[in-house]
Design a protein around this motif. Structure first.
Motif, PDB file in Angstrom:
ATOM      1  N   GLY A   1       0.732  -0.821   0.266  1.00 52.33           N
ATOM      2  CA  GLY A   1       0.361   0.219  -0.312  1.00 52.33           C
ATOM      3  C   GLY A   1       1.047   1.220   0.074  1.00 52.33           C
ATOM      4  N   VAL A   2       2.220   1.468  -0.518  1.00 56.28           N
ATOM      5  CA  VAL A   2       3.078   2.459   0.230  1.00 56.28           C
ATOM      6  C   VAL A   2       2.928   3.807  -1.280  1.00 56.28           C
ATOM      7  CG1 VAL A   2       5.171   2.932  -0.702  1.00 56.28           C
ATOM      8  CG2 VAL A   2       5.017   0.704   0.488  1.00 56.28           C
ATOM      9  N   SER A   3       2.365   3.174  -2.530  1.00 50.14           N
ATOM     10  CA  SER A   3       2.015   4.204  -3.805  1.00 50.14           C
ATOM     11  C   SER A   3       1.014   4.968  -2.878  1.00 50.14           C
ATOM     12  CB  SER A   3       2.418   3.554  -4.930  1.00 50.14           C
ATOM     13  OG  SER A   3       3.083   3.288  -4.838  1.00 50.14           O
ATOM     14  N   ALA A   4      -0.074   3.529  -2.697  1.00 45.02           N
ATOM     15  CA  ALA A   4      -1.686   4.102  -2.148  1.00 45.02           C
ATOM     16  C   ALA A   4      -1.324   5.222  -1.681  1.00 45.02           C
ATOM     17  CB  ALA A   4      -2.968   3.295  -2.452  1.00 45.02           C
ATOM     18  N   THR A   5      -1.131   4.703  -0.515  1.00 49.89           N
ATOM     19  CA  THR A   5      -0.962   5.662   0.798  1.00 49.89           C
ATOM     20  C   THR A   5      -0.295   7.410   0.658  1.00 49.89           C
ATOM     21  OG1 THR A   5      -1.027   3.692   2.105  1.00 49.89           O
ATOM     22  CG2 THR A   5      -0.223   5.614   3.069  1.00 49.89           C
ATOM     23  N   ALA A   6       0.357   7.520  -0.466  1.00 53.41           N
ATOM     24  CA  ALA A   6       0.809   8.344  -0.583  1.00 53.41           C
ATOM     25  C   ALA A   6       0.361   9.348  -0.741  1.00 53.41           C
ATOM     26  CB  ALA A   6       1.690   8.664  -2.401  1.00 53.41           C
ATOM     27  N   CYS A   7      -1.472   8.842  -1.526  1.00 53.10           N
ATOM     28  CA  CYS A   7      -1.813   9.077  -2.455  1.00 53.10           C
ATOM     29  C   CYS A   7      -3.601   9.220  -1.090  1.00 53.10           C
ATOM     30  CB  CYS A   7      -2.547   9.256  -3.629  1.00 53.10           C
ATOM     31  SG  CYS A   7      -0.904   9.023  -4.833  1.00 53.10           S
ATOM     32  N   ALA A   8      -3.236   8.724  -0.045  1.00 54.19           N
ATOM     33  CA  ALA A   8      -4.340   8.232   0.546  1.00 54.19           C
ATOM     34  C   ALA A   8      -5.468   9.186   0.515  1.00 54.19           C
ATOM     35  CB  ALA A   8      -4.163   7.938   1.848  1.00 54.19           C
ATOM     36  N   GLY A   9      -5.125  10.356   0.619  1.00 52.93           N
ATOM     37  CA  GLY A   9      -7.060  11.877   0.458  1.00 52.93           C
ATOM     38  C   GLY A   9      -7.817  11.214  -1.105  1.00 52.93           C
ATOM     39  N   PHE A  10      -7.539  10.962  -2.357  1.00 48.82           N
ATOM     40  CA  PHE A  10      -7.655  10.766  -2.845  1.00 48.82           C
ATOM     41  C   PHE A  10      -8.627   9.472  -3.311  1.00 48.82           C
ATOM     42  CE2 PHE A  10      -4.977  13.095  -4.935  1.00 48.82           C
ATOM     43  CZ  PHE A  10      -5.199  14.240  -5.039  1.00 48.82           C
ATOM     44  N   TYR A  11      -8.853   8.703  -2.404  1.00 50.02           N
ATOM     45  CA  TYR A  11      -9.282   7.488  -2.266  1.00 50.02           C
ATOM     46  C   TYR A  11     -10.047   6.920  -1.604  1.00 50.02           C
ATOM     47  CZ  TYR A  11      -5.713   6.163  -5.322  1.00 50.02           C
ATOM     48  OH  TYR A  11      -4.424   5.198  -6.441  1.00 50.02           O
ATOM     49  N   THR A  12     -11.352   6.646  -1.674  1.00 46.23           N
ATOM     50  CA  THR A  12     -12.383   5.992  -0.612  1.00 46.23           C
ATOM     51  C   THR A  12     -11.854   4.849   0.651  1.00 46.23           C
ATOM     52  OG1 THR A  12     -14.098   6.875  -2.172  1.00 46.23           O
ATOM     53  CG2 THR A  12     -14.737   5.052  -0.602  1.00 46.23           C
ATOM     54  N   LYS A  13     -11.212   4.122  -0.131  1.00 41.92           N
ATOM     55  CA  LYS A  13     -11.144   2.735   0.496  1.00 41.92           C
ATOM     56  C   LYS A  13      -9.300   2.528  -0.187  1.00 41.92           C
ATOM     57  CE  LYS A  13     -12.469  -1.800   1.930  1.00 41.92           C
ATOM     58  NZ  LYS A  13     -13.990  -2.625   2.302  1.00 41.92           N
ATOM     59  N   ILE A  14      -8.472   1.619   0.429  1.00 39.47           N
ATOM     60  CA  ILE A  14      -7.367   1.361  -0.608  1.00 39.47           C
ATOM     61  C   ILE A  14      -7.171  -0.044   0.362  1.00 39.47           C
ATOM     62  CG2 ILE A  14      -4.945   1.509  -0.337  1.00 39.47           C
ATOM     63  CD1 ILE A  14      -4.906   4.831   0.682  1.00 39.47           C
ATOM     64  N   ALA A  15      -7.037  -1.163  -0.148  1.00 45.72           N
ATOM     65  CA  ALA A  15      -7.133  -2.386   0.006  1.00 45.72           C
ATOM     66  C   ALA A  15      -4.911  -2.829  -0.137  1.00 45.72           C
ATOM     67  CB  ALA A  15      -7.691  -3.390  -0.202  1.00 45.72           C
ATOM     68  N   SER A  16      -4.367  -3.045   0.835  1.00 50.64           N
ATOM     69  CA  SER A  16      -2.848  -3.374   0.800  1.00 50.64           C
ATOM     70  C   SER A  16      -2.230  -4.698   1.209  1.00 50.64           C
ATOM     71  CB  SER A  16      -2.532  -2.511   1.817  1.00 50.64           C
ATOM     72  OG  SER A  16      -2.984  -2.623   3.186  1.00 50.64           O
ATOM     73  N   THR A  17      -3.283  -5.991   1.079  1.00 52.34           N
ATOM     74  CA  THR A  17      -2.886  -7.032   1.524  1.00 52.34           C
ATOM     75  C   THR A  17      -4.229  -7.369   0.364  1.00 52.34           C
ATOM     76  OG1 THR A  17      -5.028  -7.593   2.604  1.00 52.34           O
ATOM     77  CG2 THR A  17      -2.482  -6.905   3.766  1.00 52.34           C
ATOM     78  N   LEU A  18      -4.262  -9.289   0.285  1.00 52.05           N
ATOM     79  CA  LEU A  18      -4.760 -10.303  -0.619  1.00 52.05           C
ATOM     80  C   LEU A  18      -6.116  -9.709  -0.410  1.00 52.05           C
ATOM     81  CD1 LEU A  18      -4.595 -11.368  -3.648  1.00 52.05           C
ATOM     82  CD2 LEU A  18      -4.073 -13.629  -2.264  1.00 52.05           C
ATOM     83  N   PRO A  19      -6.751 -10.434   1.071  1.00 56.25           N
ATOM     84  CA  PRO A  19      -7.631 -10.654   1.992  1.00 56.25           C
ATOM     85  C   PRO A  19      -8.401  -8.989   1.608  1.00 56.25           C
ATOM     86  CG  PRO A  19      -6.519 -11.379   3.750  1.00 56.25           C
ATOM     87  CD  PRO A  19      -5.306 -11.080   1.921  1.00 56.25           C
ATOM     88  N   GLU A  20      -7.748  -8.022   1.722  1.00 51.56           N
ATOM     89  CA  GLU A  20      -8.651  -6.777   1.793  1.00 51.56           C
ATOM     90  C   GLU A  20      -8.882  -6.190   0.467  1.00 51.56           C
ATOM     91  OE1 GLU A  20      -6.536  -4.022   5.405  1.00 51.56           O
ATOM     92  OE2 GLU A  20      -5.649  -4.065   3.238  1.00 51.56           O
ATOM     93  N   ALA A  21      -7.850  -7.055  -0.351  1.00 50.33           N
ATOM     94  CA  ALA A  21      -8.694  -6.915  -1.967  1.00 50.33           C
ATOM     95  C   ALA A  21      -9.607  -7.424  -2.375  1.00 50.33           C
ATOM     96  CB  ALA A  21      -7.465  -7.290  -2.626  1.00 50.33           C
ATOM     97  N   VAL A  22     -10.243  -8.297  -1.933  1.00 50.24           N
ATOM     98  CA  VAL A  22     -10.881  -9.516  -1.982  1.00 50.24           C
ATOM     99  C   VAL A  22     -12.038  -8.744  -1.492  1.00 50.24           C
ATOM    100  CG1 VAL A  22     -11.774 -12.543  -1.506  1.00 50.24           C
ATOM    101  CG2 VAL A  22      -9.654 -11.531  -2.282  1.00 50.24           C
ATOM    102  N   ASP A  23     -12.111  -8.437  -0.226  1.00 51.59           N
ATOM    103  CA  ASP A  23     -13.366  -7.727   0.229  1.00 51.59           C
ATOM    104  C   ASP A  23     -13.224  -6.491  -0.636  1.00 51.59           C
ATOM    105  OD1 ASP A  23     -13.461  -9.810   2.425  1.00 51.59           O
ATOM    106  OD2 ASP A  23     -12.294  -8.214   3.883  1.00 51.59           O
ATOM    107  N   LEU A  24     -12.220  -6.251  -0.480  1.00 55.60           N
ATOM    108  CA  LEU A  24     -13.138  -4.617  -1.834  1.00 55.60           C
ATOM    109  C   LEU A  24     -13.581  -5.428  -3.069  1.00 55.60           C
ATOM    110  CD1 LEU A  24     -10.671  -1.023  -2.490  1.00 55.60           C
ATOM    111  CD2 LEU A  24     -11.526  -2.731  -4.522  1.00 55.60           C
ATOM    112  N   LEU A  25     -12.937  -5.846  -3.903  1.00 57.96           N
ATOM    113  CA  LEU A  25     -14.055  -6.250  -5.134  1.00 57.96           C
ATOM    114  C   LEU A  25     -15.185  -7.079  -4.513  1.00 57.96           C
ATOM    115  CD1 LEU A  25     -10.537  -7.859  -6.399  1.00 57.96           C
ATOM    116  CD2 LEU A  25     -12.085  -5.614  -7.658  1.00 57.96           C
ATOM    117  N   GLN A  26     -15.074  -7.825  -3.921  1.00 55.33           N
ATOM    118  CA  GLN A  26     -16.603  -8.170  -4.145  1.00 55.33           C
ATOM    119  C   GLN A  26     -17.677  -7.583  -3.201  1.00 55.33           C
ATOM    120  OE1 GLN A  26     -15.820 -11.431  -1.729  1.00 55.33           O
ATOM    121  NE2 GLN A  26     -14.869 -13.101  -2.619  1.00 55.33           N
TER     122      GLN A  26
END
Length: 285
Positions: free
Chosen positions: A79-104
């Motif tokens: 999540g290093v690159s996304a966290t540098a732009c955190a204010g743009f995002y509603t949600k950031i998934a930085s692990t595979l389980p978090e990515a599955v949750d976000l996509l589902q």
């Protein structure tokens, strides 16, 4: 006083679809990426994918300010690159389980939105503050493939299934996926053909360029295999509507510019979106 590059406002593409105006230092005008169409960005390590993605983020500015677009991020590099732009995002998934949750969760949102469309006999969500275009930005999307352990393979399969569902059924529901990868070969990135919009930074060969952009783009002059790694952020975009290959060089983005822009944005959740749909359905019934 810090001076940032002049960034023109996003405009409508020639087919009247809202578009992102991305700055191009190789021409007098920006080039335009149609909003709502899935976008694939391909480039080798060091080709400037982070710089290009930062320019695309900033191009969302006016849509984010008015609330008609919301951004989600999947960044499996801790999540290093996304966290540098955190204010743009509603949600950031930085692990595979978090990515599955976000996509589902987004697949469930698509089902709710498509059910609403069917109840209204309509074919496409009109983006607004109540039902914004949801853009999922996936950095290094190849990390959703090729796991070694059974547990990771299971999670990757769930993520791939959800991502494929979004690529196939999400457009009418106002879902856009922007995926960045290093290798365009289908054995590594099986969902490649589901991205109608393509951009290529520096690549290793003409064959990779054809896989990334298509034969027609290469026949019309796109040559990303000739780009030097000393010019990160340089690449080619194929304008399918205009049948032309556009060579571009995006400018470097300063960290202060990202922080300044991200500080003004407000959060938004899928739950708010679903509640809004329910309210609108009740008002119309």
């Amino acid at each position: 006083m810090t001076l940032f590059p002049v960034r023109r406002k996003s405009r409508e593409a020639s087919n009247s679809r809202p578009a992102l105006a991305v700055p191009n230092q190789l021409g007098e005008d920006d080039f335009h990426l149609p909003l709502g169409l899935h976008l694939l960005i391909v480039g080798t390590t060091g080709s400037g994918k982070t710089t290009l993605l930062s320019n695309i983020l900033l191009a969302f500015d006016e849509f984010l300010r008015e609330g008609s677009v919301r951004l989600l991020a999947i960044d499996l590099k801790d999540g290093v690159s996304a966290t540098a732009c955190a204010g743009f995002y509603t949600k950031i998934a930085s692990t595979l389980p978090e990515a599955v949750d976000l996509l589902q969760e987004t697949v469930e949102l698509v089902k709710k939105r498509n059910a609403w469309l069917k109840s209204r006999h309509e074919t496409e969500i009109r983006w607004s503050m109540q039902t914004p275009l949801i853009v999922i930005l996936i950095d290094e999307a190849l990390q959703l493939y090729g796991a070694a352990s059974p547990e990771q393979k299971k999670l990757q399969a769930q993520a791939q299934e959800a991502l494929d569902a979004l690529l196939l059924t999400g457009r009418s529901a106002g879902i856009m996926v922007i995926a960045a990868v290093q290798d365009p070969r289908k054995e590594f990135f099986k969902s490649r053909d589901h991205y109608p919009e393509r951009m290529a930074l520096a690549l290793n060969s003409k064959d990779e360029a054809k896989m990334a952009l298509g034969d027609e783009a290469v026949s019309r002059g796109a040559a990303p295999w000739l780009i030097s790694h000393s010019t990160p952020g340089r690449g080619w975009y194929y304008d399918d509507l205009g049948h032309k290959a556009i060579r571009f060089q995006v400018p470097p983005v300063q960290a202060d510019e990202i922080r300044t822009m991200s500080s003004i944005l407000e959060p938004f959740t899928h739950q708010q979106d679903i509640k809004s749909l329910a309210t609108r359905q009740k008002e119309l019934s």
